[in-house]
Design a protein around this motif. Structure first.
Motif, mmCIF file in Angstrom:
data_model
loop_
_atom_site.group_PDB
_atom_site.id
_atom_site.type_symbol
_atom_site.label_atom_id
_atom_site.label_comp_id
_atom_site.label_asym_id
_atom_site.label_seq_id
_atom_site.Cartn_x
_atom_site.Cartn_y
_atom_site.Cartn_z
ATOM 1 N N GLN A 34 0.836 -1.212 0.000
ATOM 2 C CA GLN A 34 0.000 0.000 0.000
ATOM 3 C C GLN A 34 0.870 1.261 0.000
ATOM 4 O O GLN A 34 0.583 2.224 -0.711
ATOM 5 C CB GLN A 34 -0.915 0.006 1.225
ATOM 6 C CG GLN A 34 -2.018 -1.042 1.187
ATOM 7 C CD GLN A 34 -2.932 -0.936 2.389
ATOM 8 O OE1 GLN A 34 -3.607 0.081 2.591
ATOM 9 N NE2 GLN A 34 -2.948 -1.981 3.209
ATOM 10 N N GLN A 35 1.947 1.252 0.775
ATOM 11 C CA GLN A 35 2.855 2.407 0.797
ATOM 12 C C GLN A 35 3.462 2.657 -0.581
ATOM 13 O O GLN A 35 3.512 3.796 -1.054
ATOM 14 C CB GLN A 35 3.966 2.176 1.819
ATOM 15 C CG GLN A 35 3.525 2.333 3.269
ATOM 16 C CD GLN A 35 4.664 2.077 4.236
ATOM 17 O OE1 GLN A 35 5.414 1.101 4.088
ATOM 18 N NE2 GLN A 35 4.807 2.945 5.240
ATOM 19 N N THR A 36 3.902 1.593 -1.221
ATOM 20 C CA THR A 36 4.490 1.725 -2.563
ATOM 21 C C THR A 36 3.473 2.294 -3.542
ATOM 22 O O THR A 36 3.789 3.164 -4.367
ATOM 23 C CB THR A 36 4.983 0.353 -3.064
ATOM 24 O OG1 THR A 36 5.975 -0.149 -2.168
ATOM 25 C CG2 THR A 36 5.574 0.466 -4.462
ATOM 26 N N SER A 37 2.243 1.816 -3.445
ATOM 27 C CA SER A 37 1.189 2.282 -4.344
ATOM 28 C C SER A 37 0.896 3.772 -4.134
ATOM 29 O O SER A 37 0.793 4.544 -5.102
ATOM 30 C CB SER A 37 -0.088 1.469 -4.113
ATOM 31 O OG SER A 37 -1.164 1.980 -4.879
ATOM 32 N N TYR A 38 0.773 4.180 -2.876
ATOM 33 C CA TYR A 38 0.472 5.588 -2.590
ATOM 34 C C TYR A 38 1.631 6.513 -2.963
ATOM 35 O O TYR A 38 1.419 7.628 -3.460
ATOM 36 C CB TYR A 38 0.117 5.764 -1.112
ATOM 37 C CG TYR A 38 -1.294 5.332 -0.782
ATOM 38 C CD1 TYR A 38 -2.387 5.902 -1.433
ATOM 39 C CD2 TYR A 38 -1.542 4.352 0.174
ATOM 40 C CE1 TYR A 38 -3.688 5.502 -1.126
ATOM 41 C CE2 TYR A 38 -2.835 3.949 0.486
ATOM 42 C CZ TYR A 38 -3.906 4.518 -0.177
ATOM 43 O OH TYR A 38 -5.186 4.124 0.112
ATOM 44 N N LYS A 39 2.865 6.047 -2.763
ATOM 45 C CA LYS A 39 4.028 6.859 -3.149
ATOM 46 C C LYS A 39 4.087 7.013 -4.674
ATOM 47 O O LYS A 39 4.446 8.080 -5.190
ATOM 48 C CB LYS A 39 5.312 6.238 -2.621
ATOM 49 C CG LYS A 39 5.480 6.384 -1.112
ATOM 50 C CD LYS A 39 6.734 5.686 -0.613
ATOM 51 C CE LYS A 39 6.881 5.838 0.902
ATOM 52 N NZ LYS A 39 8.063 5.127 1.435
#
Length: 481
Positions: free
Chosen positions: A36-41
């Protein structure tokens, strides 16, 4: 947590390896959060790319919004009498120009021969007044010991007024003070009054009240106004920079028109020598290149934005049950991007209340199948040459709410607003979600650490117990032998 090599030493069991496997299993709880962090970044990066592209389109729209400044003209070249230039008010046309006089600035010269530049010329107060000036007359007070030609020159120039002073050395024993008006024309004619020493009066007072003195300052260059005719209309100016004759055209005069003798037939048909003043023709034509360039920049910026939209929403198909492709755009399915894209598309086809040129297509800009725009040069140039006022109205409108470029600029300004803009709201939401995920990651790591610490204690107790049992077993075995 690294493998604990000491575990199992007492029991002989590979407890350290087992503990590592349990730790790896616990760490898998972090994987969904990391994804999720990778996607939002990636979304943040995508919005940054989108913002840069929209900023370029906004800048291009702002330039078109000021279309009146692009509606320019150009002038014919190689003029001997003047150097012409135009602004946005100039209209195409042909003008016959005769320069009769050039404007000149008045210049005065002292007549007394001065051998020593440091020789005192008499103290007093000099007042220099121009024929018509908004400034107060220049007032120069010369104190005793400060009245040489050098002192007078420096005192006048220090005033930074409408008159400048200089010294000319004619021969080794002849020096003269020169006073020159900084502006040309009869309105800058000088009057010099001197209160004080009679010697100073005779040197500088102009016009001199003592007509018999040979020391009186004299006029060497008379002030003159510029005089010319434009298509037969007589024009008089104080300067050689002639503005708005005609409107929007500036002529910087260089020389007076030449006169020639020509054979001209009189009423009876007899050829007679007649003096004729030669004129020069100024041709003002419309210059569409700045307008074309601004329109091209806008089209290029829009196409770049369209390419950015396509890149950020790219979709790559995968097999049933397979994970989404990593080649997909960072903002695939994002509602904010779709909204901005739809608003821009709607703006493309919005009709303006302009005769003959209500849409981009009528202007000469059409949309291709891939969503990008292309310019029909022939159609665009025809509109720019034949209907410049309509093109201006199409882009500018009233400069506030109507006009294609005005509306597009307003839309992008609102979208890109740093406090309440659509992109700002979207990125703030993502940043809040990232902060929440960061807290979840920290909490999960704490839980994993606590779980692993519990496992380590249990494994340590097991190791001790097995060690004790092994010792007891060994003792019993010795006793029973």
């Amino acid at each position: 947590m690294a493998s604990i090599s000491s575990l199992g030493a007492g029991s002989g069991m590979d407890l350290g390896s087992l503990l590592d496997k349990l730790q790896a299993a616990e760490k898998k709880r972090l994987e969904p959060l990391a994804q999720q962090q990778t996607s939002y970044k990636a979304k943040l990066t995508g919005f940054g790319t989108l913002k840069g592209s929209l900023e370029k389109l906004k800048t291009a729209s702002e330039e078109l919004k000021k279309f009146d400044k692009l509606n320019t003209t150009k002038v014919s070249e190689d003029h001997k009498l003047f150097t012409p230039s135009t602004d946005s008010k100039a209209s195409p046309g042909s003008y016959e120009i005769i320069v009769q006089k050039l404007a000149k600035a008045q210049s005065l010269q002292t007549t007394a021969d001065v051998l020593d530049l440091k020789e005192q010329q008499g103290k007093g107060t000099i007042s220099i007044k121009l024929q018509k000036s908004e400034k107060e007359p220049m007032s120069i007070t010369l104190k005793e010991g400060e009245t040489s030609l050098l002192d007078i020159r420096d005192a006048i120039n220090k005033q930074e007024g409408d008159v400048s002073a200089s010294i000319i050395k004619a021969t080794d024993n002849k020096n003269y003070l020169i006073l020159t008006a900084k502006k040309a024309g009869t309105e800058s004619m000088m009057t010099i009054e001197v209160n004080g020493d009679n010697k100073l009066k005779k040197l500088l007072e102009y016009p001199s009240k003592d007509l018999n003195t040979d020391r009186a300052i004299k006029q060497t260059i008379a002030a003159e106004n510029a005089e010319l005719t434009v298509n037969g209309v007589q024009i008089v100016r104080q300067t050689n920079e002639i503005k708005d004759a005609p409107e929007g055209i500036t002529l910087n005069l260089k020389k007076v028109s030449e006169k020639t003798l020509e054979k001209i037939a009189d009423e009876k048909g007899t050829l007679q020598d007649k003096e004729v003043t030669k004129s020069e023709t100024l041709i003002v034509s419309r210059d569409i290149e700045p307008m074309k360039e601004a329109i091209k920049k806008w089209v290029d910026a829009y196409n770049e934005a369209q390419s950015t939209f396509d890149s950020l929403t790219k979709f790559t198909a995968v097999g049933k049950g397979e994970a989404a492709s990593k080649k997909n755009g960072a903002l695939l399915g994002d509602g904010t991007l779709k909204s901005i894209q739809n608003q821009l598309r709607h703006q493309l086809f919005a009709a303006q209340d302009v005769a003959d040129i209500a849409t981009l297509n009528k202007l000469g800009i059409k949309q291709k199948l891939d969503g990008t725009l292309e310019i029909s040069n022939d159609k665009l140039e025809k509109n720019l040459k034949e209907k410049p006022a309509n093109v201006k109205a199409f882009f500018m409108g009233n400069g506030e709410k109507t006009g294609f470029a005005t509306q597009t600029f307003n839309l992008l300004k609102e979208t890109l607003d740093s406090t309440e803009g659509t992109l700002t709201a979207a990125t703030e939401g993502i940043n809040k979600r990232l902060k929440s995920l960061e807290k979840q990651v920290d909490n999960t790591n704490s839980l994993i650490d606590a779980t692993m610490e519990r496992y380590k204690r249990q494994f340590t107790q097991l190791d001790k117990l097995m060690n004790s049992l092994n010792s007891t077993s060994s003792s019993l075995f010795q006793l029973l032998r």
